[in-house]
Design an enzyme around this catalytic site. Structure first.
Site, PDB file in Angstrom:
ATOM      1  N   ASP A 106       1.815   5.287   5.213  1.00  0.00           N
ATOM      2  CA  ASP A 106       1.343   5.692   6.535  1.00  0.00           C
ATOM      3  C   ASP A 106       0.999   4.486   7.407  1.00  0.00           C
ATOM      4  O   ASP A 106       1.380   4.408   8.565  1.00  0.00           O
ATOM      5  CB  ASP A 106       0.136   6.650   6.432  1.00  0.00           C
ATOM      6  CG  ASP A 106      -1.011   6.092   5.595  1.00  0.00           C
ATOM      7  OD1 ASP A 106      -0.851   5.019   4.971  1.00  0.00           O
ATOM      8  OD2 ASP A 106      -2.082   6.733   5.551  1.00  0.00           O
ATOM      9  N   ASP A 109      -2.313  -2.387   6.866  1.00  0.00           N
ATOM     10  CA  ASP A 109      -3.383  -3.073   7.569  1.00  0.00           C
ATOM     11  C   ASP A 109      -3.387  -4.532   7.081  1.00  0.00           C
ATOM     12  O   ASP A 109      -2.642  -5.352   7.589  1.00  0.00           O
ATOM     13  CB  ASP A 109      -4.666  -2.298   7.227  1.00  0.00           C
ATOM     14  CG  ASP A 109      -5.877  -2.722   7.998  1.00  0.00           C
ATOM     15  OD1 ASP A 109      -6.211  -2.064   8.987  1.00  0.00           O
ATOM     16  OD2 ASP A 109      -6.517  -3.707   7.605  1.00  0.00           O
ATOM     17  N   GLY A 111      -2.232  -5.359   4.184  1.00  0.00           N
ATOM     18  CA  GLY A 111      -1.025  -5.473   3.364  1.00  0.00           C
ATOM     19  C   GLY A 111      -1.322  -5.657   1.878  1.00  0.00           C
ATOM     20  O   GLY A 111      -0.407  -5.692   1.059  1.00  0.00           O
ATOM     21  N   THR A 113      -2.742  -3.618  -0.280  1.00  0.00           N
ATOM     22  CA  THR A 113      -2.352  -2.440  -1.055  1.00  0.00           C
ATOM     23  C   THR A 113      -0.850  -2.484  -1.323  1.00  0.00           C
ATOM     24  O   THR A 113      -0.397  -2.282  -2.447  1.00  0.00           O
ATOM     25  CB  THR A 113      -2.673  -1.143  -0.265  1.00  0.00           C
ATOM     26  OG1 THR A 113      -4.016  -1.229   0.202  1.00  0.00           O
ATOM     27  CG2 THR A 113      -2.485   0.092  -1.103  1.00  0.00           C
ATOM     28  N   ASP A 165      -6.434  10.019   7.975  1.00  0.00           N
ATOM     29  CA  ASP A 165      -7.751  10.668   8.008  1.00  0.00           C
ATOM     30  C   ASP A 165      -8.883   9.730   8.406  1.00  0.00           C
ATOM     31  O   ASP A 165      -8.757   8.505   8.346  1.00  0.00           O
ATOM     32  CB  ASP A 165      -8.094  11.216   6.618  1.00  0.00           C
ATOM     33  CG  ASP A 165      -8.480  10.098   5.654  1.00  0.00           C
ATOM     34  OD1 ASP A 165      -7.721   9.105   5.564  1.00  0.00           O
ATOM     35  OD2 ASP A 165      -9.540  10.193   5.016  1.00  0.00           O
TER      36      ASP A 165
HETATM   37  P1  5GP Z   1      -4.340  -2.421   3.455  1.00  0.00           P
HETATM   38  O1  5GP Z   1      -4.329  -2.688   1.981  1.00  0.00           O
HETATM   39  O2  5GP Z   1      -3.000  -2.650   4.103  1.00  0.00           O
HETATM   40  O3  5GP Z   1      -5.439  -3.204   4.146  1.00  0.00           O
HETATM   41  O4  5GP Z   1      -4.803  -0.930   3.628  1.00  0.00           O
HETATM   42  C1  5GP Z   1      -3.954   0.114   3.827  1.00  0.00           C
HETATM   43  C2  5GP Z   1      -4.710   1.409   3.709  1.00  0.00           C
HETATM   44  O5  5GP Z   1      -5.926   1.377   4.471  1.00  0.00           O
HETATM   45  C3  5GP Z   1      -3.903   2.540   4.282  1.00  0.00           C
HETATM   46  O6  5GP Z   1      -3.053   3.117   3.321  1.00  0.00           O
HETATM   47  C4  5GP Z   1      -4.977   3.484   4.778  1.00  0.00           C
HETATM   48  O7  5GP Z   1      -5.412   4.295   3.711  1.00  0.00           O
HETATM   49  C5  5GP Z   1      -6.131   2.575   5.164  1.00  0.00           C
HETATM   50  N1  5GP Z   1      -6.170   2.282   6.607  1.00  0.00           N
HETATM   51  C6  5GP Z   1      -6.020   1.083   7.192  1.00  0.00           C
HETATM   52  N2  5GP Z   1      -6.120   1.165   8.521  1.00  0.00           N
HETATM   53  C7  5GP Z   1      -6.339   2.471   8.800  1.00  0.00           C
HETATM   54  C8  5GP Z   1      -6.523   3.199  10.036  1.00  0.00           C
HETATM   55  O8  5GP Z   1      -6.506   2.679  11.173  1.00  0.00           O
HETATM   56  N3  5GP Z   1      -6.714   4.534   9.918  1.00  0.00           N
HETATM   57  C9  5GP Z   1      -6.729   5.183   8.715  1.00  0.00           C
HETATM   58  N4  5GP Z   1      -6.928   6.500   8.730  1.00  0.00           N
HETATM   59  N5  5GP Z   1      -6.569   4.530   7.532  1.00  0.00           N
HETATM   60  C10 5GP Z   1      -6.369   3.183   7.586  1.00  0.00           C
END
Ligand code: 5GP
Length: 180
Positions: A106, A109, A111, A113, A165
């Protein structure tokens, strides 16, 4: 559901930022590229739950090469590695060995994950792995990721809707909303 420009999700207020129409058009463009790139192949789409369920459903219906879809999840357990906090990949119940894989996410952010997920999935020796994300916050990226398919780049704001969400709520809108 009737379109609203402003919505309240729990204690927070959000304003519409990407319309359903724009989302659908962005998905069609990305799907066209996937259809071209995967001609003659049979990709497996791995959709990351929960946030990508609506995106995956819309994307898959634009794909016209033979394909499979399976769903994976990230555990709520939070561990750490050299780059930061990570969650484990669970629920992979399909053999991806020697297959072309497309991860459907989805939002990316930092990256972290996705980087961890790639590392885990590569251990199963797929033929290739590409990333397809609905949203990307480029200014937040902390790791070097080759993101082949991205529907929309957004600023560093918190968004909900269309599967995403806030504290479990707000997934059930057709448009995407930004925290105000
Ligand atoms: P990353 O590991 O890239 O920082 O985090 C990714 C995860 O953070 C996404 O799969 C999601 O669950 C959550 N996330 C990051 N930004 C947002 C946002 O703006 N809105 C929502 N609902 N979830 C986010």
């Amino acid at each position: 559901m009737k379109r609203r420009r402003i919505i309240k999700v729990k204690d927070k207020t959000f304003a519409i930022s990407i319309s359903e129409r724009a989302i659908k058009s962005q998905i069609r463009h990305v799907a066209e590229r996937i259809n071209r790139d995967y001609e003659g192949k049979e990709p497996i789409f791995l959709a990351v739950l929960n946030g990508s369920f609506i995106f995956a459903a819309d994307l898959l219906r634009e794909i016209d090469v033979p394909c499979e879809i399976s769903f994976i999840k990230l555990s709520s357990y939070v561990g750490t590695n050299t780059t930061g906090k990570v969650r484990e990949v669970i629920g992979l119940n399909i053999d991806i060995t020697g297959r072309p894989v497309i991860i459907v996410e989805d939002i990316i952010d930092t990256g972290l994950t996705m980087a961890h997920m790639l590392e885990t999935l590569k251990q199963q020796n797929p033929e290739s792995i590409n990333i397809c994300t609905l949203l990307l916050k480029p200014s937040k990226l902390k790791v070097d990721l080759d993101i082949r398919y991205c529907c929309n780049q957004i600023p560093d704001d918190f968004v909900v809707g269309y599967g995403l969400d806030y504290d479990g709520f707000g997934r059930n809108t057709k448009d995407i909303y930004t925290l105000i």
